[in-house]
Design an enzyme around this catalytic site. Structure first.
Site, PDB file in Angstrom:
ATOM      1  N   GLN A   1      54.944 -50.191  26.429  1.00 56.09           N
ATOM      2  CA  GLN A   1      53.994 -49.306  27.103  1.00 56.09           C
ATOM      3  C   GLN A   1      53.544 -49.879  28.449  1.00 56.09           C
ATOM      4  O   GLN A   1      52.498 -49.506  28.978  1.00 56.09           O
ATOM      5  CB  GLN A   1      52.782 -49.046  26.216  1.00 56.09           C
ATOM      6  CG  GLN A   1      53.142 -48.319  24.920  1.00 56.09           C
ATOM      7  CD  GLN A   1      51.918 -48.007  24.085  1.00 56.09           C
ATOM      8  OE1 GLN A   1      51.119 -47.126  24.400  1.00 56.09           O
ATOM      9  NE2 GLN A   1      51.762 -48.729  22.989  1.00 56.09           N
TER      10      GLN A   1
ATOM     11  N   ASP B   1      42.918 -57.538  25.639  1.00 59.40           N
ATOM     12  CA  ASP B   1      43.524 -56.269  25.223  1.00 59.40           C
ATOM     13  C   ASP B   1      44.494 -55.787  26.303  1.00 59.40           C
ATOM     14  O   ASP B   1      44.382 -56.176  27.467  1.00 59.40           O
ATOM     15  CB  ASP B   1      42.409 -55.237  25.010  1.00 59.40           C
ATOM     16  CG  ASP B   1      42.889 -53.996  24.280  1.00 59.40           C
ATOM     17  OD1 ASP B   1      44.020 -53.999  23.762  1.00 59.40           O
ATOM     18  OD2 ASP B   1      42.132 -53.013  24.231  1.00 59.40           O
ATOM     19  N   GLU B   2      45.435 -54.922  25.929  1.00 59.22           N
ATOM     20  CA  GLU B   2      46.397 -54.316  26.865  1.00 59.22           C
ATOM     21  C   GLU B   2      47.049 -55.389  27.743  1.00 59.22           C
ATOM     22  O   GLU B   2      47.156 -55.260  28.964  1.00 59.22           O
ATOM     23  CB  GLU B   2      45.712 -53.266  27.747  1.00 59.22           C
ATOM     24  CG  GLU B   2      45.030 -52.141  26.988  1.00 59.22           C
ATOM     25  CD  GLU B   2      46.012 -51.152  26.359  1.00 59.22           C
ATOM     26  OE1 GLU B   2      47.232 -51.374  26.444  1.00 59.22           O
ATOM     27  OE2 GLU B   2      45.538 -50.163  25.766  1.00 59.22           O
TER      28      GLU B   2
ATOM     29  N   ARG C   1      52.240 -39.954  22.267  1.00 57.05           N
ATOM     30  CA  ARG C   1      50.925 -39.298  22.342  1.00 57.05           C
ATOM     31  C   ARG C   1      50.814 -38.218  21.268  1.00 57.05           C
ATOM     32  O   ARG C   1      49.710 -37.754  20.965  1.00 57.05           O
ATOM     33  CB  ARG C   1      50.713 -38.630  23.701  1.00 57.05           C
ATOM     34  CG  ARG C   1      50.687 -39.517  24.951  1.00 57.05           C
ATOM     35  CD  ARG C   1      49.840 -40.739  24.793  1.00 57.05           C
ATOM     36  NE  ARG C   1      50.650 -41.859  24.303  1.00 57.05           N
ATOM     37  CZ  ARG C   1      50.156 -42.960  23.748  1.00 57.05           C
ATOM     38  NH1 ARG C   1      48.853 -43.066  23.561  1.00 57.05           N
ATOM     39  NH2 ARG C   1      50.947 -43.942  23.352  1.00 57.05           N
TER      40      ARG C   1
ATOM     41  N   LYS D   1      45.602 -51.450  17.146  1.00 62.64           N
ATOM     42  CA  LYS D   1      45.293 -52.710  17.833  1.00 62.64           C
ATOM     43  C   LYS D   1      43.794 -52.895  18.053  1.00 62.64           C
ATOM     44  O   LYS D   1      43.285 -54.014  17.981  1.00 62.64           O
ATOM     45  CB  LYS D   1      46.036 -52.802  19.156  1.00 62.64           C
ATOM     46  CG  LYS D   1      45.600 -51.824  20.219  1.00 62.64           C
ATOM     47  CD  LYS D   1      46.387 -52.027  21.493  1.00 62.64           C
ATOM     48  CE  LYS D   1      45.966 -51.031  22.573  1.00 62.64           C
ATOM     49  NZ  LYS D   1      44.563 -51.166  22.957  1.00 62.64           N
ATOM     50  N   THR D   2      43.066 -51.796  18.318  1.00 59.47           N
ATOM     51  CA  THR D   2      41.616 -51.913  18.515  1.00 59.47           C
ATOM     52  C   THR D   2      40.943 -52.378  17.230  1.00 59.47           C
ATOM     53  O   THR D   2      40.013 -53.190  17.250  1.00 59.47           O
ATOM     54  CB  THR D   2      41.021 -50.565  18.969  1.00 59.47           C
ATOM     55  OG1 THR D   2      41.704 -50.129  20.145  1.00 59.47           O
ATOM     56  CG2 THR D   2      39.543 -50.697  19.259  1.00 59.47           C
TER      57      THR D   2
END
Length: 738
Positions: free
Chosen positions: A253, A222-223, A597, A38-39
């Site tokens: 998330q 973002d997020e 993770r 996504k970044t």
């Protein structure tokens, strides 16, 4: 297949990412699964706009941390060569906007931003003038003030909202009102105000809002799953000019509802923007195929989500290992041994993470890693014996052992609150100094008559602790000290989730004392305190490579080659609170975050029993284990198995689901061959340890690499070692017998 967006910026994108980046007009929602880049997409989108001739002045990018904002700026500047894009956190953006126009709301432009510490002090001063306010509820009052501001409610509106629901509604109203008056008088804003006052500015002064609407033609967030109601309102107001709002997030998330995050912001985005285009990023660039299968199997049990399935080109159907421990000590030993084997086979300690649901669960792993020289750091909380609540509880024990310990006395004389404030403490210290006696003697001798009753009650408390010390077993006394001091009642009655965690930590301290008592028959609480002091003094690790021990919340956004998710039992993960409330979905999202993770290896561990709250508790394994694999397991145990090995059967979870091998495989297949003579480590043999000095083996269990030795050290009591890890730190002494 990879694509490149414009040769000038050379950002490679897959087809899903490319479609999202090129769709620049109107509202766009990008549902970005874990590890899906996504970044990269956010940066590529901004670089593409710059390549298309959009001025950086007209682009806004909002993130949730200053670090993320800085990294995004750097990436954009390196790729496009352009500077001037406004990339910041919500709070930084609002502070900058308020510096220009906050005078319209009656504040000076040189306003001060209060941190949590300063807000705490302000409220403490206010409470002193509100007789009905309970000093023990200060954190609760602050929580209500923050909650009111997050929901854009002034004191009167919030009072109407909680009247008849909260017993302290009137006190909350009074304190909130006076708190706001004090901040205004001091020309100060707290963190919640930065968002709230910006919304007020926009709503009351449309010309200010119009200025920013005209400036920001393209807005990026973002997020997005972590936004609260005020943050989404800010986004909607700013996007009211051009309507070009590009949000990236993953509802799977969303794990911060306890601090105001609204999952409905992302789930209902299409309701807010009916014409919005939706893109899904499902290719994961982090984890193996079997890890992603486990994550997909788990999260599909949630109803409130957008349908998606993560996939990966990193093919490995054998990267998950499962172990059910006999008890929590067995669990910690097994994790330590697995990490040791990974390290001996080339992994760095920094490639490994042990993830827990609550920080009260870290103690066993800390102790096991300390014993075996495995460097570690704790994130999402302090190391166990460095936590405030643990130091507070141990200060009562130290005072019972040594009333002359003025440092311990001053630490807890007014904690929990006893009406002995800072000025009173200063008066006591002055009296002790002028009479050349200890602080405790000054209190006993009534050298400060004005505090007579309060101090006499404290003296009675210390005498009760001293009496208990003489007659009680160590664990019994630890429990007595926690209760008699008032710590248990204070923390148990607090609605603050942090205080509930502190209470769990204190209960874990009782477990630590009970374990010491079990291993060291006949030794007292004084010996335990000495053991804590000695181990704490020698456990600092200078290795830059260390194992991460952390809560799952603390590692969101991070990734590790080898992840151990531990304590997977019903009532722990998911928590009992979530089970009782029937609200499991956020717990499941938290487990999803934990799974994703892991890059190469995922270790799933639950324990058949744990020593908690002063007794052995038996737990069913977490429902999440079954949901990951889609199959049920029937596990069998025998005491003889535990006496001769690390305990618990090694279980293989279905190959066509998890593709897992039991932990035993990594021990036998991957272990570096050792020339250690395990038979030499037997009962009665004297040894030397590089950290703990001279010791005597008092008991052994198991054979070969599975052998465990219980060793008695002077001043430390008995410590248990898995010899496969510890042998390199131990050597047989010349004189085998004491």
């Amino acid at each position: 297949m990879w694509y490149i967006i414009d040769m000038s910026n050379m950002i490679q994108l897959n087809s899903q990412q490319q479609q999202a980046v090129l769709d620049t007009e109107g509202a766009v929602l990008v549902i970005a699964g874990a590890g899906s880049g996504k970044t990269r997409v956010l940066s590529a989108r901004i670089c593409h706009l710059l390549d298309e001739g959009v001025s950086p002045y007209n682009i806004l990018a909002i993130t949730f941390t200053n670090k993320a904002a800085g990294e995004m700026k750097d990436r954009i500047e390196r790729t496009s060569g352009c500077t001037g894009v406004w990339a910041s956190t919500f709070h930084s953006m609002c502070a900058k906007m308020l510096r220009l126009d906050v005078d319209k709301l009656g504040y000076g432009k040189d306003f001060t931003i209060y941190t949590e510490v300063e807000s705490d002090r302000v409220l403490k001063r206010i409470m002193a003038d509100v007789p009905s306010a309970d000093p023990k509820k200060k954190s609760e009052y602050l929580w209500h003030i923050s909650r009111a501001k997050t929901n854009a409610m002034d004191p009167r509106e919030y009072f109407s909202h909680i009247d008849g629901i909260e017993n302290d509604a009137q006190e909350i109203f009074t304190l909130y009102s006076r708190y706001e008056e004090e901040l205004k008088r001091s020309n100060s804003l707290d963190f919640d105000d930065l968002l709230l006052k910006t919304v007020e500015l926009f709503e009351n002064f449309p010309e200010v809002l119009e200025r920013y609407q005209k400036r920001f033609k393209y807005i990026h967030v973002d997020e997005f799953q972590d936004t609260n109601a005020l943050q989404f309102k800010l986004v909607k107001l700013l996007a009211g000019g051009y309507g070009n709002v590009f949000v990236v997030g993953d509802e799977d998330q969303s794990i911060y509802s306890w601090r105001g995050a609204e999952i409905k912001n992302i789930l209902d985005f299409k309701k807010t923007y009916p014409q919005a285009k939706v893109y899904k990023l499902e290719q994961n660039y982090r984890s193996t195929t079997s890890i992603l299968k486990a994550a997909n199997n788990l999260i599909k049990n949630n109803a409130n989500r957008n349908d998606k399935t993560l996939w990966s080109d990193i093919s490995d159907e054998d990267s998950i290992e499962y172990y059910e421990a006999y008890n929590d000590r067995d669990e910690a030993e097994k994790v330590a041994k697995a990490i040791d084997v990974l390290a001996k086979n080339g992994s760095s300690y920094s490639d490994c993470a042990v993830l827990v649901r609550a920080n009260s669960l870290t103690r066993q792993f800390e102790e096991e890693f300390n014993l075996n020289g495995i460097p570690y750091k704790v994130f999402g909380g302090f190391k166990f014996f460095e936590r405030k609540e643990i130091k507070d509880a141990l200060a009562y024990v130290r005072l019972a052992i040594n009333p002359a310990d003025s440092e311990s006395l001053l630490r807890i004389i007014n904690y929990p609150k006893r009406g002995i404030g800072d000025s009173s403490v200063e008066e006591i210290v002055r009296a002790a100094t002028s009479h050349s006696v200890t602080v405790y003697e000054a209190i006993k001798q009534d050298l400060v008559p004005s505090l007579g009753k309060k101090l006499s009650e404290f003296v009675k408390l210390t005498q009760d602790l001293s009496d208990g010390l003489k007659t009680m077993r160590p664990s019994e006394f630890m429990q007595f000290a926690i209760r008699r001091s008032g710590l248990e009642t204070f923390l148990a009655s607090s609605p603050n989730p942090d205080d509930q965690n502190r209470l769990e930590n204190i209960n874990e301290l009782v477990n630590a004392v009970a374990q010491f008592e079990k291993d060291n028959e006949g030794l007292g609480i004084e010996d335990f305190m000495q053991s804590v002091a000695l181990v704490s003094d020698t456990d600092e690790m200078n290795d830059d490579s260390y194992v991460t021990i952390a809560t799952v919340h603390a590692v969101k956004g991070l990734e590790f080659d080898n992840v151990f998710v531990v304590a997977l039992e019903e009532g722990i993960f998911p928590t009992q609170r979530a089970i009782t409330a029937g609200d499991i979905e956020e717990e499941r999202r938290l487990m999803y975050v934990a799974i994703t993770r892991a890059r190469k290896k995922l270790f799933i561990i639950n324990s058949r029993s744990r020593y908690r709250f002063g007794r052995t508790e038996y737990y069913a394994k977490s429902r999440f284990i079954g949901e990951m694999s889609g199959i049920k397991q029937s596990l069998r145990y025998s005491n003889s198995d535990y006496q001769t090995s690390f305990g618990g059967d090694r279980i293989k979870l279905g190959a066509n689901n998890l593709g897992s091998q039991p932990f035993k495989r990594i021990d036998k297949r991957d272990a570096v061959k050792s020339d250690v003579n395990y038979d030499a480590f037997r009962r009665g043999v004297k040894v030397k340890h590089v950290k703990f000095g001279d010791g005597l083996i008092v008991e052994t269990n198991g054979e070969g690499e599975d052998k465990i030795a219980a060793i008695m050290f002077k001043g430390l009591g008995i410590k248990r070692f898995a010899l496969a890890i510890a042998a390199s730190s131990l050597k047989i002494a010349d004189d085998e017998e004491f």
